[in-house]
Scaffold this motif. Structure first.
Motif, PDB file in Angstrom:
ATOM      1  N   VAL A  73       0.853 -15.412  -6.293  1.00 45.18           N
ATOM      2  CA  VAL A  73      -0.272 -16.190  -6.493  1.00 45.18           C
ATOM      3  C   VAL A  73      -0.305 -16.972  -5.017  1.00 45.18           C
ATOM      4  O   VAL A  73       0.573 -17.588  -4.481  1.00 45.18           O
ATOM      5  CB  VAL A  73       0.295 -17.283  -7.716  1.00 45.18           C
ATOM      6  N   ILE A  74      -1.435 -16.804  -4.142  1.00 48.33           N
ATOM      7  CA  ILE A  74      -1.619 -17.355  -2.770  1.00 48.33           C
ATOM      8  C   ILE A  74      -2.762 -18.070  -2.788  1.00 48.33           C
ATOM      9  O   ILE A  74      -3.997 -17.997  -3.478  1.00 48.33           O
ATOM     10  CB  ILE A  74      -1.781 -16.095  -1.900  1.00 48.33           C
ATOM     11  N   ASP A  75      -2.491 -19.496  -2.109  1.00 50.92           N
ATOM     12  CA  ASP A  75      -3.657 -20.580  -2.224  1.00 50.92           C
ATOM     13  C   ASP A  75      -4.628 -20.084  -1.269  1.00 50.92           C
ATOM     14  O   ASP A  75      -4.467 -20.503  -0.073  1.00 50.92           O
ATOM     15  CB  ASP A  75      -2.775 -21.701  -1.977  1.00 50.92           C
ATOM     16  N   THR A  76      -5.643 -19.378  -1.780  1.00 56.43           N
ATOM     17  CA  THR A  76      -6.725 -19.292  -0.931  1.00 56.43           C
ATOM     18  C   THR A  76      -8.221 -19.445  -1.829  1.00 56.43           C
ATOM     19  O   THR A  76      -7.846 -19.921  -3.030  1.00 56.43           O
ATOM     20  CB  THR A  76      -6.814 -17.795  -0.653  1.00 56.43           C
ATOM     21  N   ASP A  77      -9.426 -19.470  -1.121  1.00 53.85           N
ATOM     22  CA  ASP A  77     -10.498 -19.728  -1.913  1.00 53.85           C
ATOM     23  C   ASP A  77     -10.731 -18.753  -3.192  1.00 53.85           C
ATOM     24  O   ASP A  77     -12.058 -19.009  -3.947  1.00 53.85           O
ATOM     25  CB  ASP A  77     -11.817 -19.546  -0.929  1.00 53.85           C
ATOM     26  N   GLY A 123     -10.857  -5.196 -14.879  1.00 52.34           N
ATOM     27  CA  GLY A 123     -11.597  -4.601 -13.579  1.00 52.34           C
ATOM     28  C   GLY A 123     -10.660  -4.727 -12.415  1.00 52.34           C
ATOM     29  O   GLY A 123     -10.447  -3.722 -11.484  1.00 52.34           O
ATOM     30  N   TYR A 124     -10.170  -5.723 -12.255  1.00 53.45           N
ATOM     31  CA  TYR A 124      -9.357  -6.347 -10.952  1.00 53.45           C
ATOM     32  C   TYR A 124      -8.227  -5.265 -10.919  1.00 53.45           C
ATOM     33  O   TYR A 124      -7.734  -4.800  -9.986  1.00 53.45           O
ATOM     34  CB  TYR A 124      -9.265  -7.594 -10.808  1.00 53.45           C
ATOM     35  N   CYS A 125      -7.348  -5.229 -12.073  1.00 55.76           N
ATOM     36  CA  CYS A 125      -6.053  -4.581 -12.128  1.00 55.76           C
ATOM     37  C   CYS A 125      -6.307  -3.048 -11.897  1.00 55.76           C
ATOM     38  O   CYS A 125      -5.546  -2.452 -11.360  1.00 55.76           O
ATOM     39  CB  CYS A 125      -5.615  -4.844 -13.789  1.00 55.76           C
ATOM     40  N   ASN A 175      -6.421  -3.096   4.949  1.00 56.81           N
ATOM     41  CA  ASN A 175      -7.598  -3.020   4.212  1.00 56.81           C
ATOM     42  C   ASN A 175      -7.485  -4.139   3.199  1.00 56.81           C
ATOM     43  O   ASN A 175      -6.702  -4.413   2.263  1.00 56.81           O
ATOM     44  CB  ASN A 175      -7.524  -1.674   3.282  1.00 56.81           C
ATOM     45  N   ASN A 176      -7.892  -5.409   3.718  1.00 57.24           N
ATOM     46  CA  ASN A 176      -7.723  -6.695   2.805  1.00 57.24           C
ATOM     47  C   ASN A 176      -8.901  -7.103   2.107  1.00 57.24           C
ATOM     48  O   ASN A 176      -8.800  -7.788   1.237  1.00 57.24           O
ATOM     49  CB  ASN A 176      -7.419  -7.852   3.937  1.00 57.24           C
ATOM     50  N   ALA A 177     -10.037  -6.665   2.623  1.00 56.50           N
ATOM     51  CA  ALA A 177     -11.293  -7.216   1.955  1.00 56.50           C
ATOM     52  C   ALA A 177     -11.272  -7.091   0.468  1.00 56.50           C
ATOM     53  O   ALA A 177     -11.005  -5.896  -0.081  1.00 56.50           O
ATOM     54  CB  ALA A 177     -12.498  -6.713   2.324  1.00 56.50           C
ATOM     55  N   THR A 192     -12.966  -8.039  10.948  1.00 52.45           N
ATOM     56  CA  THR A 192     -14.329  -7.849  10.233  1.00 52.45           C
ATOM     57  C   THR A 192     -14.670  -8.499   8.811  1.00 52.45           C
ATOM     58  O   THR A 192     -13.662  -8.778   8.053  1.00 52.45           O
ATOM     59  CB  THR A 192     -14.628  -6.406  10.047  1.00 52.45           C
ATOM     60  N   ASP A 193     -15.725  -8.682   8.532  1.00 51.14           N
ATOM     61  CA  ASP A 193     -15.956  -9.485   7.228  1.00 51.14           C
ATOM     62  C   ASP A 193     -17.554  -9.188   7.231  1.00 51.14           C
ATOM     63  O   ASP A 193     -18.282  -8.996   8.060  1.00 51.14           O
ATOM     64  CB  ASP A 193     -15.663 -10.607   7.381  1.00 51.14           C
ATOM     65  N   ILE A 194     -18.176  -9.397   5.813  1.00 52.90           N
ATOM     66  CA  ILE A 194     -19.514  -9.701   5.782  1.00 52.90           C
ATOM     67  C   ILE A 194     -19.722 -10.964   6.165  1.00 52.90           C
ATOM     68  O   ILE A 194     -21.310 -11.335   6.200  1.00 52.90           O
ATOM     69  CB  ILE A 194     -20.023  -9.482   4.210  1.00 52.90           C
TER      70      ILE A 194
HETATM   71  N1  LIG Z   1      -5.056 -15.192  -3.122  1.00 50.76           N
HETATM   72  C1  LIG Z   1      -4.415 -14.460  -4.039  1.00 50.76           C
HETATM   73  O1  LIG Z   1      -3.748 -15.046  -4.995  1.00 50.76           O
HETATM   74  C2  LIG Z   1      -4.117 -12.997  -4.138  1.00 50.76           C
HETATM   75  C3  LIG Z   1      -3.226 -12.729  -4.880  1.00 50.76           C
HETATM   76  C4  LIG Z   1      -3.225 -11.023  -4.919  1.00 50.76           C
HETATM   77  C5  LIG Z   1      -3.849 -10.272  -4.108  1.00 50.76           C
HETATM   78  N2  LIG Z   1      -4.957 -10.889  -3.261  1.00 50.76           N
HETATM   79  C6  LIG Z   1      -5.871 -10.252  -2.543  1.00 50.76           C
HETATM   80  O2  LIG Z   1      -5.794 -10.467  -1.084  1.00 50.76           O
HETATM   81  C7  LIG Z   1      -6.804 -10.069  -0.447  1.00 50.76           C
HETATM   82  C8  LIG Z   1      -7.588 -11.249   0.300  1.00 50.76           C
HETATM   83  O3  LIG Z   1      -7.785 -12.266  -0.843  1.00 50.76           O
HETATM   84  P1  LIG Z   1      -7.990 -13.835  -0.409  1.00 50.76           P
HETATM   85  O4  LIG Z   1      -7.157 -14.506  -1.450  1.00 50.76           O
HETATM   86  O5  LIG Z   1      -7.794 -14.017   0.919  1.00 50.76           O
HETATM   87  O6  LIG Z   1      -9.590 -13.985  -0.747  1.00 50.76           O
HETATM   88  P2  LIG Z   1     -10.648 -14.642  -0.049  1.00 50.76           P
HETATM   89  O7  LIG Z   1     -11.813 -14.755  -1.201  1.00 50.76           O
HETATM   90  O8  LIG Z   1     -10.238 -16.056   0.649  1.00 50.76           O
HETATM   91  O9  LIG Z   1     -11.256 -13.835   1.093  1.00 50.76           O
HETATM   92  C9  LIG Z   1     -11.800 -12.671   0.828  1.00 50.76           C
HETATM   93  C10 LIG Z   1     -12.539 -12.062   2.072  1.00 50.76           C
HETATM   94  O10 LIG Z   1     -13.239 -10.562   1.906  1.00 50.76           O
HETATM   95  C11 LIG Z   1     -14.573 -10.810   2.121  1.00 50.76           C
HETATM   96  N3  LIG Z   1     -15.226  -9.807   1.629  1.00 50.76           N
HETATM   97  C12 LIG Z   1     -15.827  -9.657   0.192  1.00 50.76           C
HETATM   98  N4  LIG Z   1     -16.486  -8.517  -0.043  1.00 50.76           N
HETATM   99  C13 LIG Z   1     -16.510  -8.153   1.444  1.00 50.76           C
HETATM  100  C14 LIG Z   1     -17.222  -6.812   1.677  1.00 50.76           C
HETATM  101  N5  LIG Z   1     -17.883  -6.079   0.874  1.00 50.76           N
HETATM  102  N6  LIG Z   1     -16.887  -6.265   2.889  1.00 50.76           N
HETATM  103  C15 LIG Z   1     -16.022  -7.079   3.863  1.00 50.76           C
HETATM  104  N7  LIG Z   1     -15.632  -8.342   3.287  1.00 50.76           N
HETATM  105  C16 LIG Z   1     -15.789  -8.803   2.368  1.00 50.76           C
HETATM  106  C17 LIG Z   1     -14.995 -12.025   2.143  1.00 50.76           C
HETATM  107  O11 LIG Z   1     -16.157 -12.507   2.657  1.00 50.76           O
HETATM  108  C18 LIG Z   1     -13.779 -13.103   2.348  1.00 50.76           C
HETATM  109  O12 LIG Z   1     -13.933 -13.636   3.611  1.00 50.76           O
HETATM  110  C19 LIG Z   1      -7.843  -9.349  -1.575  1.00 50.76           C
HETATM  111  O13 LIG Z   1      -7.831  -7.920  -1.481  1.00 50.76           O
HETATM  112  C20 LIG Z   1      -7.221 -10.017  -3.102  1.00 50.76           C
HETATM  113  O14 LIG Z   1      -7.568  -9.234  -3.792  1.00 50.76           O
HETATM  114  C21 LIG Z   1      -5.211 -12.146  -3.446  1.00 50.76           C
END
Ligand SMILES: NC(=O)c1ccc[n+]([C@@H]2O[C@H](COP(=O)([O-])OP(=O)(O)OC[C@H]3O[C@@H](n4cnc5c(N)ncnc54)[C@H](O)[C@@H]3O)[C@@H](O)[C@H]2O)c1
Length: 267
Positions: free
Chosen positions: A190-194, A155-157, A90-92, A37-39
């Motif tokens: 630190v994970i390489d994502t958008d 806020g994130y923390c 619960n990843n969003a 699922t996702d928005i």
């Molecule tokens: N990338 C990192 O370095 C990192 C590090 C620590 C934790 N995280 C956590 O991992 C999780 C995934 O992060 P990511 O790096 O893949 O980010 P991302 O931005 O690539 O993906 C996040 C996804 O969440 C979706 N989303 C946003 N708001 C939403 C909502 N209201 N309802 C449903 N979906 C929604 C977005 O559309 C997107 O597809 C997050 O919780 C993030 O805080 C990421």
């Protein structure tokens, strides 16, 4: 068998991209039926297609994790279609960077709504169906920012620290009630994502060393200088941990925190 998810039904939120997409693909590869699922409708449908093209079973649903009525509909939909639910990731999540003295209340509340309310609602509405299904594993994606403070990310923390302790409370409550549901938090480094190119760019002002010369956005490779070895991780590094926590290989792992950060918080 280790990390086997055959026969399990798994719901992954925020599965259109990044860590969520990797988790959905890895769970399907381990044999789970996946509801992604996702928005972002286009992105999440693409995730489900990638899974089915690879021989797995998945379907996509649009979900805003902040909406309680949508959570109720999603769980009803899974109960009607798959009949059970065993895994919830619960990843969003979002990250909005700003100095504590400048962060708007709107930005603060938006992070709380997605990162904390969303996780609360997921736990609340999945536990009854997991209990009915005979077993459940909730994996709440926190962060290293849920373990220690980062300037410009208060806020994130706050949300990620909240997810860490909420997960422990849920684990104890389920065990005390003899609900067969485990709950753990997972803390990526630190994970390489958008995510690094989105709102998190606001932390650039507080962390100029994370911005490449001439740029105005956070550069994940510079952030990764804080990681021993200096390299960011990949979404699959997190997905592998999620599959472990989802599978029966972790059946005695409950109320704990799995840190996957290549020793970033070890010093
Ligand atoms: N990338 C990192 O370095 C990192 C590090 C620590 C934790 N995280 C956590 O991992 C999780 C995934 O992060 P990511 O790096 O893949 O980010 P991302 O931005 O690539 O993906 C996040 C996804 O969440 C979706 N989303 C946003 N708001 C939403 C909502 N209201 N309802 C449903 N979906 C929604 C977005 O559309 C997107 O597809 C997050 O919780 C993030 O805080 C990421």
């Amino acid at each position: 068998m280790l990390n086997d998810c055959k026969g399990k039904v798994a719901l992954v939120t925020g599965a259109a991209t990044g860590i969520g997409r990797s988790c959905a693909r890895a769970l399907a590869q381990a044999g789970a039926v996946v509801i992604a699922t996702d928005i972002d409708q286009k992105g999440v449908e693409e995730t489900a297609s990638l899974i089915t093209e690879a021989g797995g079973t998945a379907r996509a649903l649009v979900q805003d994790v902040t909406q309680e009525d949508v959570w109720q509909d999603i769980i009803k939909n899974i109960k009607a279609q798959e009949g059970k639910l065993h895994v919830l990731v619960n990843n969003a999540g979002i990250a909005v960077g700003a100095s504590i003295t400048e962060m708007s209340l709107d930005d603060w509340q938006r992070q709380i709504a997605i990162n904390l309310d969303g996780v609360f609602l997921g736990c609340k509405h999945s536990i009854p169906l997991m209990t009915e299904s005979g077993s459940g594993s909730i994996i709440n994606i926190s962060s290293v920012a849920g373990l220690r403070g980062t300037p410009g990310l208060s806020g994130y923390c706050a949300t990620k620290g909240g997810v860490r302790l909420m997960s422990k409370a849920v684990a104890v409550e389920c065990a005390n009630n003899e609900w067969p549901v485990r709950c753990n938090s997972l803390h990526p480094g630190v994970i390489d994502t958008d995510i690094w190119g989105r709102e998190i760019a606001g932390i650039a002002e507080n962390n100029p060393d994370m911005v490449a010369p001439g740029g105005n956005r956070i550069d994940v490779n510079l952030v990764a200088m804080a990681v021993p070895g200096g390299k960011p991780g990949l979404p699959d590094d997190i997905a592998n941990g999620v599959v472990y926590l989802a599978s029966d290989a972790s059946s005695y792992v409950n109320g704990t925190e799995l840190v996957i950060d290549y020793a970033m918080t070890a010093r």
